[in-house]
Motif scaffolding. Structure first.
Motif, PDB file in Angstrom:
ATOM      1  N   UNK A   1       0.842  -1.182   0.000  1.00 39.44           N
ATOM      2  CA  UNK A   1       0.000   0.000   0.000  1.00 39.44           C
ATOM      3  C   UNK A   1       0.883   1.240   0.000  1.00 39.44           C
ATOM      4  N   UNK A   2       0.522   2.235  -0.783  1.00 45.50           N
ATOM      5  CA  UNK A   2       1.317   3.452  -0.843  1.00 45.50           C
ATOM      6  C   UNK A   2       0.712   4.518   0.063  1.00 45.50           C
ATOM      7  N   UNK A   3       1.572   5.415   0.514  1.00 44.14           N
ATOM      8  CA  UNK A   3       1.099   6.512   1.357  1.00 44.14           C
ATOM      9  C   UNK A   3       0.322   7.505   0.502  1.00 44.14           C
ATOM     10  N   UNK A   4      -0.735   8.049   1.055  1.00 39.48           N
ATOM     11  CA  UNK A   4      -1.553   9.021   0.336  1.00 39.48           C
ATOM     12  C   UNK A   4      -0.808  10.348   0.246  1.00 39.48           C
ATOM     13  N   UNK A   5      -0.995  11.007  -0.872  1.00 38.81           N
ATOM     14  CA  UNK A   5      -0.425  12.337  -1.054  1.00 38.81           C
ATOM     15  C   UNK A   5      -1.137  13.278  -0.084  1.00 38.81           C
ATOM     16  N   UNK A   6      -0.387  14.042   0.730  1.00 34.16           N
ATOM     17  CA  UNK A   6      -1.038  14.954   1.681  1.00 34.16           C
ATOM     18  C   UNK A   6      -2.009  15.918   1.009  1.00 34.16           C
ATOM     19  N   UNK A   7      -1.727  16.321  -0.215  1.00 35.51           N
ATOM     20  CA  UNK A   7      -2.624  17.230  -0.926  1.00 35.51           C
ATOM     21  C   UNK A   7      -3.972  16.573  -1.190  1.00 35.51           C
ATOM     22  N   UNK A   8      -3.986  15.250  -1.424  1.00 33.90           N
ATOM     23  CA  UNK A   8      -5.235  14.544  -1.664  1.00 33.90           C
ATOM     24  C   UNK A   8      -6.087  14.471  -0.405  1.00 33.90           C
ATOM     25  N   UNK A   9      -5.446  14.462   0.746  1.00 35.11           N
ATOM     26  CA  UNK A   9      -6.184  14.392   2.002  1.00 35.11           C
ATOM     27  C   UNK A   9      -6.894  15.706   2.305  1.00 35.11           C
ATOM     28  N   UNK A  10      -6.359  16.799   1.812  1.00 34.84           N
ATOM     29  CA  UNK A  10      -6.936  18.108   2.074  1.00 34.84           C
ATOM     30  C   UNK A  10      -8.198  18.312   1.264  1.00 34.84           C
ATOM     31  N   UNK A  11      -8.242  17.837   0.053  1.00 36.97           N
ATOM     32  CA  UNK A  11      -9.382  18.052  -0.815  1.00 36.97           C
ATOM     33  C   UNK A  11      -9.137  19.218  -1.740  1.00 36.97           C
ATOM     34  N   UNK A  12     -10.100  19.461  -2.595  1.00 37.46           N
ATOM     35  CA  UNK A  12      -9.940  20.513  -3.600  1.00 37.46           C
ATOM     36  C   UNK A  12     -10.039  21.909  -3.004  1.00 37.46           C
ATOM     37  N   UNK A  13     -10.938  22.085  -2.042  1.00 35.91           N
ATOM     38  CA  UNK A  13     -11.174  23.401  -1.472  1.00 35.91           C
ATOM     39  C   UNK A  13     -10.719  23.479  -0.020  1.00 35.91           C
ATOM     40  N   UNK A  14     -10.213  24.646   0.348  1.00 37.03           N
ATOM     41  CA  UNK A  14      -9.774  24.903   1.717  1.00 37.03           C
ATOM     42  C   UNK A  14     -10.648  25.989   2.331  1.00 37.03           C
ATOM     43  N   UNK A  15     -10.877  25.896   3.627  1.00 37.62           N
ATOM     44  CA  UNK A  15     -11.535  26.990   4.323  1.00 37.62           C
ATOM     45  C   UNK A  15     -10.535  28.132   4.449  1.00 37.62           C
ATOM     46  N   UNK A  16     -11.009  29.290   4.827  1.00 38.06           N
ATOM     47  CA  UNK A  16     -10.099  30.418   5.017  1.00 38.06           C
ATOM     48  C   UNK A  16      -9.164  30.128   6.184  1.00 38.06           C
ATOM     49  N   UNK A  17      -9.649  29.447   7.205  1.00 35.76           N
ATOM     50  CA  UNK A  17      -8.791  29.092   8.346  1.00 35.76           C
ATOM     51  C   UNK A  17      -7.671  28.143   7.905  1.00 35.76           C
ATOM     52  N   UNK A  18      -8.004  27.159   7.065  1.00 30.60           N
ATOM     53  CA  UNK A  18      -6.977  26.245   6.547  1.00 30.60           C
ATOM     54  C   UNK A  18      -5.984  26.984   5.654  1.00 30.60           C
ATOM     55  N   UNK A  19      -6.509  27.910   4.870  1.00 28.98           N
ATOM     56  CA  UNK A  19      -5.651  28.725   4.007  1.00 28.98           C
ATOM     57  C   UNK A  19      -4.688  29.542   4.854  1.00 28.98           C
TER      58      UNK A  19
END
Length: 91
Positions: A1-19
Protein backbone atom coordinates in the motif's frame (compact mmCIF):
# COMPACT_ATOMS: atom_id res chain seq x y z
CA UNK A 1 0.00 0.00 0.00
CA UNK A 2 1.32 3.45 -0.84
CA UNK A 3 1.10 6.51 1.36
CA UNK A 4 -1.55 9.02 0.34
CA UNK A 5 -0.43 12.34 -1.05
CA UNK A 6 -1.04 14.95 1.68
CA UNK A 7 -2.62 17.23 -0.93
CA UNK A 8 -5.24 14.54 -1.66
CA UNK A 9 -6.18 14.39 2.00
CA UNK A 10 -6.94 18.11 2.07
CA UNK A 11 -9.38 18.05 -0.81
CA UNK A 12 -9.94 20.51 -3.60
CA UNK A 13 -11.17 23.40 -1.47
CA UNK A 14 -9.77 24.90 1.72
CA UNK A 15 -11.54 26.99 4.32
CA UNK A 16 -10.10 30.42 5.02
CA UNK A 17 -8.79 29.09 8.35
CA UNK A 18 -6.98 26.25 6.55
CA UNK A 19 -5.65 28.73 4.01
CA UNK A 20 -4.35 30.92 6.82
CA UNK A 21 -2.61 27.90 8.33
CA UNK A 22 -0.90 27.05 5.03
CA UNK A 23 0.25 30.66 4.60
CA UNK A 24 1.21 30.95 8.29
CA UNK A 25 -0.84 34.12 8.70
CA UNK A 26 -3.82 34.97 10.89
CA UNK A 27 -7.34 34.14 9.74
CA UNK A 28 -8.01 37.90 9.64
CA UNK A 29 -5.13 38.39 7.21
CA UNK A 30 -6.35 35.50 5.04
CA UNK A 31 -9.89 36.94 4.97
CA UNK A 32 -8.43 40.31 3.94
CA UNK A 33 -6.62 38.65 1.01
CA UNK A 34 -9.86 36.96 -0.06
CA UNK A 35 -12.07 40.03 0.35
CA UNK A 36 -9.63 42.22 -1.58
CA UNK A 37 -9.62 39.73 -4.45
CA UNK A 38 -5.86 39.27 -4.18
CA UNK A 39 -6.48 35.61 -3.33
CA UNK A 40 -9.27 34.21 -5.55
CA UNK A 41 -12.02 32.42 -3.63
CA UNK A 42 -15.65 31.43 -4.02
CA UNK A 43 -18.64 31.39 -1.69
CA UNK A 44 -20.34 28.03 -1.33
CA UNK A 45 -23.51 26.75 0.26
CA UNK A 46 -26.49 28.38 1.90
CA UNK A 47 -24.24 29.97 4.53
CA UNK A 48 -22.04 31.35 1.72
CA UNK A 49 -18.76 30.37 3.39
CA UNK A 50 -15.58 31.30 1.54
CA UNK A 51 -13.54 28.49 0.01
CA UNK A 52 -10.13 28.74 -1.63
CA UNK A 53 -9.28 26.23 -4.31
CA UNK A 54 -5.98 24.49 -3.62
CA UNK A 55 -4.67 25.28 -7.12
CA UNK A 56 -5.51 28.98 -6.66
CA UNK A 57 -3.62 29.02 -3.37
CA UNK A 58 -0.58 27.44 -5.02
CA UNK A 59 -0.77 29.97 -7.87
CA UNK A 60 -1.01 32.79 -5.30
CA UNK A 61 2.10 31.52 -3.51
CA UNK A 62 4.02 31.19 -6.78
CA UNK A 63 3.00 34.71 -7.78
CA UNK A 64 4.33 36.07 -4.47
CA UNK A 65 7.66 34.28 -5.08
CA UNK A 66 7.84 35.79 -8.56
CA UNK A 67 7.02 39.24 -7.21
CA UNK A 68 9.77 38.95 -4.58
CA UNK A 69 12.24 37.68 -7.19
CA UNK A 70 11.52 40.63 -9.46
CA UNK A 71 11.78 43.08 -6.58
CA UNK A 72 15.14 41.61 -5.56
CA UNK A 73 16.40 41.99 -9.13
CA UNK A 74 15.09 45.56 -9.29
CA UNK A 75 16.81 46.44 -6.02
CA UNK A 76 20.11 45.33 -7.55
CA UNK A 77 19.84 47.78 -10.44
CA UNK A 78 21.28 51.27 -10.55
CA UNK A 79 17.74 52.72 -10.79
CA UNK A 80 16.66 51.38 -7.40
CA UNK A 81 18.33 54.34 -5.67
CA UNK A 82 16.10 56.89 -7.45
CA UNK A 83 13.31 57.89 -5.03
CA UNK A 84 10.80 58.58 -7.81
CA UNK A 85 11.13 55.00 -9.07
CA UNK A 86 11.05 53.25 -5.70
CA UNK A 87 8.07 51.11 -4.85
CA UNK A 88 6.44 51.26 -1.46
CA UNK A 89 7.20 53.71 1.34
CA UNK A 90 10.27 55.86 0.98
CA UNK A 91 13.00 54.99 3.42
Amino acid sequence: MTAADPADLVGRFLTVAETAEVLRVSATQAYALVRSGELPAIRIGAARHWRVERTELEAFIQARYEEERRLAHWNQTEFAILPELRQGPLL
